[in-house]
Design a protein around this motif. Structure first.
Motif, PDB file in Angstrom:
ATOM      1  N   LEU A 119      25.002   3.275   2.904  1.00 21.29           N
ATOM      2  CA  LEU A 119      26.049   2.312   2.579  1.00 21.29           C
ATOM      3  C   LEU A 119      26.529   2.482   1.143  1.00 21.29           C
ATOM      4  O   LEU A 119      27.726   2.430   0.865  1.00 21.29           O
ATOM      5  CB  LEU A 119      25.546   0.889   2.798  1.00 21.29           C
ATOM      6  N   LEU A 120      25.604   2.718   0.235  1.00 21.48           N
ATOM      7  CA  LEU A 120      25.979   2.967  -1.155  1.00 21.48           C
ATOM      8  C   LEU A 120      26.834   4.230  -1.256  1.00 21.48           C
ATOM      9  O   LEU A 120      27.851   4.244  -1.961  1.00 21.48           O
ATOM     10  CB  LEU A 120      24.725   3.072  -2.023  1.00 21.48           C
ATOM     11  N   LEU A 121      26.445   5.268  -0.532  1.00 21.86           N
ATOM     12  CA  LEU A 121      27.244   6.498  -0.494  1.00 21.86           C
ATOM     13  C   LEU A 121      28.628   6.214   0.080  1.00 21.86           C
ATOM     14  O   LEU A 121      29.644   6.710  -0.437  1.00 21.86           O
ATOM     15  CB  LEU A 121      26.542   7.576   0.340  1.00 21.86           C
ATOM     16  N   ALA A 122      28.685   5.390   1.121  1.00 21.23           N
ATOM     17  CA  ALA A 122      29.971   5.050   1.736  1.00 21.23           C
ATOM     18  C   ALA A 122      30.887   4.360   0.727  1.00 21.23           C
ATOM     19  O   ALA A 122      32.062   4.706   0.610  1.00 21.23           O
ATOM     20  CB  ALA A 122      29.742   4.155   2.959  1.00 21.23           C
ATOM     21  N   CYS A 123      30.351   3.388   0.011  1.00 23.39           N
ATOM     22  CA  CYS A 123      31.175   2.642  -0.952  1.00 23.39           C
ATOM     23  C   CYS A 123      31.686   3.534  -2.069  1.00 23.39           C
ATOM     24  O   CYS A 123      32.883   3.518  -2.386  1.00 23.39           O
ATOM     25  CB  CYS A 123      30.359   1.478  -1.534  1.00 23.39           C
ATOM     26  N   TRP A 124      30.797   4.301  -2.660  1.00 21.42           N
ATOM     27  CA  TRP A 124      31.221   5.163  -3.764  1.00 21.42           C
ATOM     28  C   TRP A 124      32.182   6.255  -3.292  1.00 21.42           C
ATOM     29  O   TRP A 124      33.151   6.580  -3.978  1.00 21.42           O
ATOM     30  CB  TRP A 124      30.019   5.771  -4.486  1.00 21.42           C
ATOM     31  N   SER A 125      31.915   6.805  -2.108  1.00 23.51           N
ATOM     32  CA  SER A 125      32.804   7.840  -1.574  1.00 23.51           C
ATOM     33  C   SER A 125      34.197   7.285  -1.329  1.00 23.51           C
ATOM     34  O   SER A 125      35.203   7.944  -1.623  1.00 23.51           O
ATOM     35  CB  SER A 125      32.247   8.414  -0.268  1.00 23.51           C
ATOM     36  N   MET A 126      34.259   6.060  -0.792  1.00 22.50           N
ATOM     37  CA  MET A 126      35.577   5.460  -0.536  1.00 22.50           C
ATOM     38  C   MET A 126      36.296   5.155  -1.843  1.00 22.50           C
ATOM     39  O   MET A 126      37.493   5.427  -1.969  1.00 22.50           O
ATOM     40  CB  MET A 126      35.446   4.181   0.297  1.00 22.50           C
ATOM     41  N   LEU A 127      35.581   4.613  -2.805  1.00 24.86           N
ATOM     42  CA  LEU A 127      36.228   4.263  -4.074  1.00 24.86           C
ATOM     43  C   LEU A 127      36.768   5.511  -4.777  1.00 24.86           C
ATOM     44  O   LEU A 127      37.940   5.559  -5.166  1.00 24.86           O
ATOM     45  CB  LEU A 127      35.256   3.513  -4.979  1.00 24.86           C
ATOM     46  N   VAL A 128      35.943   6.528  -4.902  1.00 27.93           N
ATOM     47  CA  VAL A 128      36.388   7.755  -5.577  1.00 27.93           C
ATOM     48  C   VAL A 128      37.439   8.475  -4.728  1.00 27.93           C
ATOM     49  O   VAL A 128      38.444   8.971  -5.255  1.00 27.93           O
ATOM     50  CB  VAL A 128      35.190   8.676  -5.896  1.00 27.93           C
ATOM     51  N   GLY A 129      37.233   8.493  -3.410  1.00 28.99           N
ATOM     52  CA  GLY A 129      38.213   9.118  -2.519  1.00 28.99           C
ATOM     53  C   GLY A 129      39.571   8.448  -2.608  1.00 28.99           C
ATOM     54  O   GLY A 129      40.606   9.114  -2.655  1.00 28.99           O
TER      55      GLY A 129
END
Length: 145
Positions: free
Chosen positions: A81-91
């Motif tokens: 979930l942490l990876l999902a959030c950071w990936s979406m924000l940076v993406g």
């Protein structure tokens, strides 16, 4: 609500508010700006469509982050979930940011900014896949009951 969930909900709120602001700017200010820069016809229409695409994906990212914050409240220690959030924000920053730029910059710079968008799009795909992994994981709160 868990601290991490509150933090991501705050980020989602800021991202969403900026999406609305930029969407409104795209509807009201960008056409006048581009016309003032000498763009017309199909070139103008393409740039306006690009700006709208950036705003749409920007808002999708905000919705994603709200959903992820709700999941984070149930799964505060989930690494996917942490990876999902950071990936979406940076993406979102890379994809929408570069597409906003492509819509606004002179023709000789469009390719430079356009080359960044696929990296952002890839990170957004990673975010959705990571959210799927997090959703499949059992809630730590439900297993503790």
């Amino acid at each position: 609500m868990d601290q991490q969930a509150r933090r991501w909900l705050l980020v989602a709120s800021i991202v969403g508010a900026l999406a609305v602001v930029l969407g409104a700017f795209g509807a009201h200010g960008v056409p006048h700006y581009l016309e003032g820069q000498g763009f017309e016809g199909e070139n103008l229409a393409k740039r306006l469509a690009d700006f709208e695409t950036a705003a749409r994906y920007h808002m999708y990212a905000a919705f994603f982050l709200v959903a992820a914050a709700l999941v984070a409240d149930r799964q505060p220690t989930c690494k996917a979930l942490l990876l999902a959030c950071w990936s979406m924000l940076v993406g979102m920053l890379l994809f929408s940011g570069s597409v906003y730029a492509v819509a606004l910059v002179p023709d000789d710079l469009r390719g430079t900014f356009g080359a960044i968008a696929p990296f952002g799009g890839t990170l957004m795909i990673v975010a959705w896949a990571s959210l799927a992994v997090a959703a499949r994981r059992k809630s730590t709160q439900s297993t503790q009951k």
